[in-house]
Scaffold this active site. Sequence first.
Site, mmCIF file in Angstrom:
data_model
loop_
_atom_site.group_PDB
_atom_site.id
_atom_site.type_symbol
_atom_site.label_atom_id
_atom_site.label_comp_id
_atom_site.label_asym_id
_atom_site.label_seq_id
_atom_site.Cartn_x
_atom_site.Cartn_y
_atom_site.Cartn_z
ATOM 1 N N GLU A 326 2.482 -2.252 -7.945
ATOM 2 C CA GLU A 326 3.047 -2.516 -6.615
ATOM 3 C C GLU A 326 3.425 -1.200 -5.945
ATOM 4 O OE1 GLU A 326 5.063 -6.932 -6.237
ATOM 5 O OE2 GLU A 326 6.383 -5.223 -6.264
ATOM 6 N N HIS A 357 -6.723 -6.448 -31.952
ATOM 7 C CA HIS A 357 -7.631 -7.568 -32.224
ATOM 8 C C HIS A 357 -8.127 -8.170 -30.923
ATOM 9 C CE1 HIS A 357 -6.845 -7.363 -36.486
ATOM 10 N NE2 HIS A 357 -5.619 -7.003 -36.112
ATOM 11 N N LYS A 465 2.773 -13.839 1.031
ATOM 12 C CA LYS A 465 3.885 -14.792 1.181
ATOM 13 C C LYS A 465 3.787 -15.496 2.532
ATOM 14 C CE LYS A 465 7.831 -12.732 -1.365
ATOM 15 N NZ LYS A 465 9.144 -12.098 -1.224
HETATM 16 O O1 F6P Z 1 6.921 -8.230 -5.155
HETATM 17 C C1 F6P Z 1 7.597 -8.244 -3.993
HETATM 18 C C2 F6P Z 1 8.896 -8.936 -4.167
HETATM 19 O O2 F6P Z 1 9.542 -9.130 -2.984
HETATM 20 C C3 F6P Z 1 9.728 -8.139 -5.151
HETATM 21 O O3 F6P Z 1 10.598 -7.267 -4.593
HETATM 22 C C4 F6P Z 1 10.314 -9.152 -6.056
HETATM 23 O O4 F6P Z 1 10.098 -8.676 -7.310
HETATM 24 C C5 F6P Z 1 9.505 -10.412 -5.850
HETATM 25 O O5 F6P Z 1 8.691 -10.201 -4.736
HETATM 26 C C6 F6P Z 1 10.365 -11.615 -5.640
HETATM 27 O O6 F6P Z 1 11.021 -11.553 -4.412
HETATM 28 P P1 F6P Z 1 12.480 -12.023 -4.222
HETATM 29 O O7 F6P Z 1 13.321 -11.295 -5.209
HETATM 30 O O8 F6P Z 1 12.817 -11.691 -2.807
HETATM 31 O O9 F6P Z 1 12.509 -13.504 -4.468
#
Ligand code: F6P
Length: 497
Positions: A326, A357, A465
């Site tokens: 990331e 393995h 998202k």
């Molecule tokens: O990966 C992006 C992210 O926003 C991270 O910061 C976090 O690990 C994950 O997604 C979950 O997001 P949140 O903690 O806002 O639920």
Amino acid sequence: MWAAARHDLKLGLVQVATSRGQLVGENLPPLVGEVAGLGFDFSRNLVSANSWGLLRKYSVARGAAKFWQAVADGEPVNRTENRTASHMSWRDPGSAPAQHQAFFSLLSSLGVTDAEGSPRFDRVLNVGIGGSEFGPNLLAQAQVGVEDLNQRYVSLSSITPTHLRQMLKTVDLERSAVVVSSKSFTTGETMRLARQLRSQFESQGLSWRDNFFAVTAEPQKALAWGFTPNHVLDMTKSVGGRYSLASPIGFSFALAYGLGAFASFRAGMRLVDEAVARDPGQSAPLSHALIWFWYRVFFNLQSVAVIPYVPQWRLLTGYLQQLLMESLGKSFDSQGHPVNTPVGSVVLGEVGTNAQHSFMQYLQFSTTAVPADLIGALSFESDDDFADFQLANLFAQSQALLFGAGESTNELDPPGGRPSNLLLTRDDSLKSLGQVISFYEHSTLFQAALYDVNPFDQWGVEAGKKIAAKLFGRIPTPSLKVALEFFGNGITGRFRS
Ligand code: F6P
């Protein structure tokens, strides 16, 4: 500047493969040593003294140590979100954010002691995903590896409704704490599970508010959801999800296993932070970053492997995958311009003896090299010859990777000439795990400086998202007939409106 390095590169794998018995990086002092008790040996790499000198010069030219210092000093290093990156301060007792106190007060009010974990709850259910799940779950698994704690910790992430129903049958909700860990407090997967759990409490006539806790950088959203104010912990916006393990995101773990266990993990992180702070430009994580950068940019190797020979750290690779991929999965530089070199590596891995393995055959014999980090512990809590057994396997893999199995080149002997790094902890404690994780965090920051990218944003995740939120509810009932019609109409046309 790089002409000489390119010459080395031409010799690269071929030369090393035919000169078995020679450690390429031998006699380069910064490549072997220890950082705050964490041993490292980076001498098994395909880099000559000449190239190494150039790499070090490049790190100065790119301002790698300065970038690290800017992060540590709380400068707004996360340009696209206009934020600082405060993760180091959470493990520094001298400068921890004010929110730290709330973390300790809440645990104390619940009667959580150093040695015994939480007496009020038999079980902690952590609801979270990504950086809000990987870290505390990794710690819990690492802890379970040395103590039998009757599954005191349950991580709920990406589970099916069936799995949730089955799990709930085995849990006494009244004696369970639910920790909703979400920096944004909007993540679909997490909020959906939180609602399902709240309904379960309600359907059993239990007061969910007494047992629910929220860890978030959006306390107002948690309050609007109905959380009791003193059950809401603010993790602050400036700590990135994948860097957040020492922040209140560790609450679910500390609630299950006690403050002492969590403090010991954080102390391990802090030891490495302090060692790097003494001289970032000469630090071992910078050497590590340079080595991975070298293979990515000059050998065009896309993948690296992280292989722990500590079975209870089995989730470490997934954790580091998020941290590194990331952070470095970027194609725009720190000023927003498109980059013109490869950036960041694909991280794969598995517990060592399992990997042997599974994919180690590829690392030994494939036509492309995958630089491997092999992580071992010099002793295990369960003292017997287990550490020796693990280390024998670790060294065997490293030797076979570099030298191959025999003298001749044939289809039965690995060709050799494959790089690996060794990281050796004193033991399998949480403190040692803290050292390892801190080491990789610093390496990640240094790599970001070398590639000149922002390691603190993740706009790809945000895009996914948003699109999922738009699509959800618009996908027709998934019967085969409807699904066929749906795809028959063309998925892109269907959603374009
Ligand atoms: O990966 C992006 C992210 O926003 C991270 O910061 C976090 O690990 C994950 O997604 C979950 O997001 P949140 O903690 O806002 O639920």
